[in-house]
Design a protein around this motif. Sequence first.
Motif, PDB file in Angstrom:
ATOM      1  N   ALA A  73       0.943  -1.297  -0.029  1.00 28.34           N
ATOM      2  CA  ALA A  73      -0.032  -0.157   0.254  1.00 28.34           C
ATOM      3  C   ALA A  73       0.886   1.164  -0.045  1.00 28.34           C
ATOM      4  O   ALA A  73       0.249   2.361  -0.079  1.00 28.34           O
ATOM      5  CB  ALA A  73      -0.929   0.140   1.201  1.00 28.34           C
ATOM      6  N   ASN A  74       2.250   1.000   0.255  1.00 29.76           N
ATOM      7  CA  ASN A  74       3.129   2.124   0.207  1.00 29.76           C
ATOM      8  C   ASN A  74       2.428   3.330   1.222  1.00 29.76           C
ATOM      9  O   ASN A  74       2.638   4.659   0.828  1.00 29.76           O
ATOM     10  CB  ASN A  74       3.119   2.778  -1.031  1.00 29.76           C
ATOM     11  CG  ASN A  74       3.932   1.767  -2.084  1.00 29.76           C
ATOM     12  OD1 ASN A  74       4.613   1.061  -1.827  1.00 29.76           O
ATOM     13  ND2 ASN A  74       3.487   1.592  -3.359  1.00 29.76           N
ATOM     14  N   CYS A  75       2.179   2.753   2.394  1.00 34.30           N
ATOM     15  CA  CYS A  75       1.855   3.879   3.423  1.00 34.30           C
ATOM     16  C   CYS A  75       2.733   4.643   3.879  1.00 34.30           C
ATOM     17  O   CYS A  75       2.425   5.989   4.351  1.00 34.30           O
ATOM     18  CB  CYS A  75       0.821   3.162   4.573  1.00 34.30           C
ATOM     19  SG  CYS A  75       1.618   2.189   5.685  1.00 34.30           S
ATOM     20  N   GLY A 119       4.321   4.076   6.824  1.00 31.11           N
ATOM     21  CA  GLY A 119       4.184   4.101   8.193  1.00 31.11           C
ATOM     22  C   GLY A 119       5.578   3.483   8.689  1.00 31.11           C
ATOM     23  O   GLY A 119       5.835   3.761   9.967  1.00 31.11           O
ATOM     24  N   CYS A 127      -5.857   7.607   4.391  1.00 30.58           N
ATOM     25  CA  CYS A 127      -5.749   6.130   4.555  1.00 30.58           C
ATOM     26  C   CYS A 127      -5.623   5.320   3.368  1.00 30.58           C
ATOM     27  O   CYS A 127      -6.643   5.445   2.323  1.00 30.58           O
ATOM     28  CB  CYS A 127      -7.092   5.676   5.407  1.00 30.58           C
ATOM     29  SG  CYS A 127      -6.978   3.983   5.678  1.00 30.58           S
ATOM     30  N   LYS A 128      -4.641   4.492   3.314  1.00 37.06           N
ATOM     31  CA  LYS A 128      -4.519   3.586   2.290  1.00 37.06           C
ATOM     32  C   LYS A 128      -5.174   2.358   2.223  1.00 37.06           C
ATOM     33  O   LYS A 128      -5.102   1.313   1.235  1.00 37.06           O
ATOM     34  CB  LYS A 128      -2.858   3.243   1.880  1.00 37.06           C
ATOM     35  CG  LYS A 128      -2.057   4.392   1.863  1.00 37.06           C
ATOM     36  CD  LYS A 128      -2.092   5.126   0.319  1.00 37.06           C
ATOM     37  CE  LYS A 128      -1.444   6.290   0.299  1.00 37.06           C
ATOM     38  NZ  LYS A 128       0.048   6.433   0.569  1.00 37.06           N
ATOM     39  N   PHE A 129      -5.833   1.800   3.240  1.00 36.28           N
ATOM     40  CA  PHE A 129      -6.387   0.733   3.501  1.00 36.28           C
ATOM     41  C   PHE A 129      -7.989   0.735   3.657  1.00 36.28           C
ATOM     42  O   PHE A 129      -8.581  -0.158   4.111  1.00 36.28           O
ATOM     43  CB  PHE A 129      -5.898   0.060   4.843  1.00 36.28           C
ATOM     44  CG  PHE A 129      -4.252   0.066   4.720  1.00 36.28           C
ATOM     45  CD1 PHE A 129      -3.690  -1.321   4.046  1.00 36.28           C
ATOM     46  CD2 PHE A 129      -3.506   0.898   5.353  1.00 36.28           C
ATOM     47  CE1 PHE A 129      -2.530  -1.420   3.974  1.00 36.28           C
ATOM     48  CE2 PHE A 129      -2.193   0.645   5.298  1.00 36.28           C
ATOM     49  CZ  PHE A 129      -1.549  -0.420   4.779  1.00 36.28           C
ATOM     50  N   CYS A 139      -8.020  -1.402   9.614  1.00 39.27           N
ATOM     51  CA  CYS A 139      -7.177  -0.772  10.185  1.00 39.27           C
ATOM     52  C   CYS A 139      -5.882  -1.586  10.416  1.00 39.27           C
ATOM     53  O   CYS A 139      -5.722  -2.570  10.959  1.00 39.27           O
ATOM     54  CB  CYS A 139      -7.430   0.000  11.543  1.00 39.27           C
ATOM     55  SG  CYS A 139      -6.225   1.043  12.179  1.00 39.27           S
ATOM     56  N   CYS A 190      -1.071   2.046  11.001  1.00 38.12           N
ATOM     57  CA  CYS A 190       0.325   2.599  10.235  1.00 38.12           C
ATOM     58  C   CYS A 190       0.600   3.943  10.825  1.00 38.12           C
ATOM     59  O   CYS A 190       1.640   4.607  10.694  1.00 38.12           O
ATOM     60  CB  CYS A 190       0.026   2.557   8.995  1.00 38.12           C
ATOM     61  SG  CYS A 190      -1.322   3.377   8.125  1.00 38.12           S
ATOM     62  N   THR A 223      -0.817   6.908   9.420  1.00 41.68           N
ATOM     63  CA  THR A 223      -0.831   8.052   8.472  1.00 41.68           C
ATOM     64  C   THR A 223      -1.988   8.787   8.782  1.00 41.68           C
ATOM     65  O   THR A 223      -1.960  10.024   8.379  1.00 41.68           O
ATOM     66  CB  THR A 223      -1.401   7.142   7.044  1.00 41.68           C
ATOM     67  OG1 THR A 223       0.058   5.941   6.677  1.00 41.68           O
ATOM     68  CG2 THR A 223      -1.017   8.254   5.914  1.00 41.68           C
ATOM     69  N   CYS A 224      -3.216   8.476   9.274  1.00 48.47           N
ATOM     70  CA  CYS A 224      -4.281   9.225   9.573  1.00 48.47           C
ATOM     71  C   CYS A 224      -3.678  10.180  10.709  1.00 48.47           C
ATOM     72  O   CYS A 224      -4.407  11.203  10.852  1.00 48.47           O
ATOM     73  CB  CYS A 224      -5.437   8.420   9.700  1.00 48.47           C
ATOM     74  SG  CYS A 224      -5.491   7.044  11.103  1.00 48.47           S
TER      75      CYS A 224
END
Lengths: 194, 264
Positions: free
Chosen positions: B46-48, B50, B150-152, B169, B172, B174-175
Amino acid sequence: MIVDLLLLSITTILVNNFVLVKFLGCCPFLGVSKRVDTAIGMSIAVTFVMTVASAVTYLVQVFILDYFGIGYMQTVAFILVIAVLVQFVEMVIQKISPALYSALGIYLPLITTNCAVLGVAILNITEKHNFIYSVVYGLSAGLSFMLAIVLFAGVREKLSLSNIPKAMQGFPIALVTAGLLAMAFLGFQGLKLV
Amino acid sequence: MEVLWPVVVLGGLGLVFGGLLGIAAKAFHVNKDERAEQIAELLPGANCGGCGYAGCNALAVALTEGRAMPTVCAALKTEQLDEIAGLLGVEAQAEVRRVAKVLCSGTCDMAATKCKYEGIRDCVAAQRYGGGEIACQFGCCGYGSCVSACKFDAISIIDGVARVIEENCVGCGTCVAACPRNLITLVPATQRTFVLCRSKEKGAAMKDICKAGCIGCGICAKNCPAEAIEMAENLATIDYEKCTNCGICVEKCPKNVIEYKEEI
């Protein structure tokens, strides 16, 4: 000669823009135009491949296809040449500049099946360009692709921040924008250079 | 005979090009760690960001070079973590699963509005124009910066407030970084009780702003057997390390700000 080449170049970039007037290469035009920096990366790769492909396909046409009288195998031969070129360019970039490779990496294989590249190669032959004209035509075609996709990516970056009705979000609004951009480029039709 | 020439010429072209590519592949050979590719396939993709690396591929390379441990990826499932650890030949101990939690309960019917906002639908942008529609300056403005971060697909805006979908969830974070009001925190997945408010407004003022806000009365802190609730600046905060999830504070809270999560 120089003036003719310059005119050919300007005509290709503005009046007969590959994407917005000839409608070639629409897939990458819509696919990789969400951000300006990826659009620039893609169009540099396309420009490079178009220029080299123009030169090589011209040579293949004149010295191989015409010599053996099998001009009807043009499409197959050109696709072969372009695919090999793209593979080769990918290897070279990976060796020489890993940073550029990771930036362009995913776009390079996409260029193999980009109809604009094959379009340039075939147009060079049907318009009876000589070798130098072919190379300049390939370069200009790449630049015309760059102009179109970078302009379009700029518009789409702005669009992503605007309030768009749900039914129009994403591809619908992108297609409408592409159509408007193409209409704007119709304005260059009045430019009679050649 | 006519069919022979095209076959010979194109076949020859193919052979020559193939040979050239073969030579080029040798000449421009780049040594690659094969494990990096295998690991990249096991990572979520997902390249988040995190983990602190520029995407999953960068982490895979860092892992093979021993610059990182597989546990930095919060999104990895246990099986994949074990598999990556096996590839790398290291021991990996999974950390406690953590999930994001949005600490606000100011839904549309609870929170008062102060204006009509017609600017960019983005929390950061709204923040610069006085915080958008919601009257509370600490609450969720509901324009969904966290949702787009959010990438998920693990956050959605429900009734004006961001809510985490815990199955999706991965923790990670990111949010957490995306929320301009710092309403999102990472909490242990086993935690059941949460004070769903971050407002430091005084109790009297809070009543006008949001029906679901913490008024800082301190009843929860007084009744907590584990002394896990701390009162500061008119706001109750649960120390998740000390909390035993007994649920007494949930019953005692006069504003029903403390949530008790049934399923974990």
